[in-house]
Write a protein that holds these residues in place. Structure first.
Motif, short mmCIF file in Angstrom:
data_model
loop_
_atom_site.label_atom_id
_atom_site.label_comp_id
_atom_site.label_asym_id
_atom_site.label_seq_id
_atom_site.Cartn_x
_atom_site.Cartn_y
_atom_site.Cartn_z
N GLN A 45 45.50 62.00 -24.22
CA GLN A 45 46.59 62.16 -22.90
C GLN A 45 47.59 61.43 -23.35
O GLN A 45 48.75 61.84 -23.36
N PRO A 53 50.91 56.94 -18.52
CA PRO A 53 50.38 57.05 -17.42
C PRO A 53 48.74 57.02 -17.55
O PRO A 53 48.31 57.32 -18.76
N ASP A 54 47.84 57.00 -16.48
CA ASP A 54 46.45 56.97 -16.70
C ASP A 54 46.36 58.68 -16.17
O ASP A 54 47.17 59.51 -15.88
N GLU A 55 45.00 59.18 -15.74
CA GLU A 55 44.99 60.31 -15.37
C GLU A 55 45.37 60.67 -14.02
O GLU A 55 45.82 61.67 -13.59
N GLN A 56 45.68 59.79 -13.05
CA GLN A 56 46.32 59.86 -11.92
C GLN A 56 47.79 59.86 -11.92
O GLN A 56 48.28 59.93 -10.67
N GLY A 57 48.52 59.67 -13.17
CA GLY A 57 49.92 59.60 -13.29
C GLY A 57 50.29 58.01 -12.82
O GLY A 57 51.50 57.92 -12.84
N GLU A 58 49.65 57.03 -12.75
CA GLU A 58 50.05 55.68 -12.44
C GLU A 58 50.19 54.93 -13.77
O GLU A 58 49.56 55.32 -14.79
#
Length: 450
Positions: A25, A46-51
């Motif tokens: 991703q 970002p990570d999977e949470q968008g952070e």
């Protein structure tokens, strides 16, 4: 500032393959943002949470790259703590560049953000600390306005600094300069509200090679009776930048415990105007007995340096290095980013230029061209302290100073700006270090540690 785990910054050369630790991703994200590693590119991952959990930073073309390119990342990143990862040519300099890129002079205001380096694999942390502290000392002193850094307060700063390193420090102040034969330092500073002075400190074993550093400490320069126009006076708080850089270099030498007997001489004056100001056309005595005709009171720096160099020369040191924000002619010749270098030892000069190139501290040797010595002719004194025409202003200033060094095995003069008029990698706009790293690494290689 958050106490959370530092954020990773992956530093990549142009077109370098993305690191394997990125997930699919994040790689897709980088591709979508067209990240190619171009100089100064910064992409948040970002990570999977968008952070935001990491960054990609582009270092540009690898060939001929500035080791301080990481400073661009520090400038662009938000407040926080960061770890750098990458294939650096010199990890220690990458760490130094990042930390100096985050430099902000905030003595008189609240800093907008704090960007800190938590770690960089392969870097020598102690060496990086030493180099950052040396540069920061020079920047902090040079950025201070003249109402905050007066001759008296500068003396206190120098005394406190010397004592913190266990050095022996003394000063000669006011009319005592005349009694102890420093007439040109006295003449330049006598018109100011606070008396001129000469700071002198020594460190190290007397049996070790004698290395003497001399720095121009003009805390403000009006130009004297040859007064500067208002725009030219705006940055004259930086006219002590040579001495600030000398102090930074001294810090590096002492903290690294180099095998030298170090002496530091800093004439501290304000070139001001009052009824007793020295005048164009005056003839001054100097410490070494030479009489000096004053061609322009705005060329005061070489006068105070001359008396200090004479003192340095009297004990026959192995090496004298002086630094000074001396001439506009040097800036015309090499611009603000490069220090003009003069030396009686061409081998040493070449070594300094090479060390500077390798350590993001550009220097360029200019010649001590003997034929130009005639430009300093005076009809009423032994020498005029400026040339009688528009040519070779930095060279003739160096030739004037050379007249006061007879016994030292080598003498090197650096005519520096000590200021970045525009932001560059590792150097925000404002006061900056010049000549420090080149001289430190030269001294370290030549003399080693105790």
């Amino acid at each position: 500032m958050s106490d959370s785990h530092p954020i990773s910054v992956y530093c990549l050369w142009q077109n370098e393959t993305l690191p394997n630790m990125l997930n699919a991703q994040q790689k897709a994200w980088a591709k979508a943002h067209k990240f190619e590693g171009k100089k100064g590119e910064l992409v948040a991952l970002p990570d999977e949470q968008g952070e935001r959990v990491a960054y990609l930073f582009g270092m540009g073309e690898k060939k001929g790259a500035d080791p301080f390119v990481t400073g661009l990342a520090a400038t662009a990143l938000p407040e926080g703590q960061y770890e750098l990862h990458g294939n650096f040519e010199n990890a220690t300099l990458a760490a130094v560049g990042f930390r100096l890129g985050a430099y902000d002079f905030d003595q008189f205001r609240k800093s907008p953000k704090k960007v800190e380096l938590s770690g960089l694999a392969g870097a020598d942390a102690d060496e990086a600390d030493l180099l950052v502290e040396a540069a920061t000392l020079a920047r902090d002193l040079t950025n201070r306005p003249a109402n905050d850094l007066t001759p008296e307060t500068y003396e206190k700063e120098i005394r406190d600094f010397a004592k913190s390193h266990g050095a022996k420090v003394s000063s000669i102040v006011g009319d005592d300069l005349l009694k102890q034969n420093f007439p040109m330092i006295h003449a330049v500073g006598r018109a100011a509200a606070e008396a001129p002075r000469l700071l002198d400190f020594t460190w190290g074993d007397e049996s070790d090679p004698k290395i003497t550093l001399v720095g121009k400490g003009v805390v403000f320069d009006t130009g004297g009776l040859d007064i500067k126009p208002a725009p030219a006076m705006l940055l004259m708080r930086k006219d002590m930048g040579g001495s600030a850089n000398i102090l930074g270099l001294a810090h590096a030498v002492m903290k690294a415990n180099l095998k030298v007997r170090l002496r530091v001489l800093i004439p501290v004056v304000e070139n001001s105007i009052s009824g007793n100001a020295f005048r164009p056309g005056d003839v001054l005595n100097s410490r070494n007995g030479m009489t000096v005709e004053i061609g322009n009171t705005d060329a005061e720096g070489r006068l105070v340096l001359a008396d200090a160099l004479s003192l340095a020369d009297e004990e026959n040191p192995e090496m004298i290095i002086d630094m000074a924000t001396l001439t506009g002619a040097a800036r015309v010749a090499v611009g603000p980013d490069i220090g003009a270098l003069y030396s009686t030892d061409d081998g040493l000069a070449q070594e300094l230029v090479a060390k500077g190139k390798a350590n993001s501290d550009a220097l360029w040797q200019l010649p001590l061209w003997d034929e130009y010595d005639a430009l300093l002719k005076s009809n009423i004194a032994d020498v005029n302290h400026i040339s009688n025409g528009p040519f070779a202003g930095s060279i003739t200033a160096a030739l004037f100073l050379r007249r006061f060094v007879k016994n030292a095995k080598s003498w090197t003069h650096m005519d520096i700006m000590a200021w970045s008029p525009v932001a560059r990698p590792g150097r925000p706009m404002g006061a900056t270090e010049q000549g420090q790293r080149a001289a430190y690494f030269m001294l370290k290689e030549r003399f080693g540690k105790k």
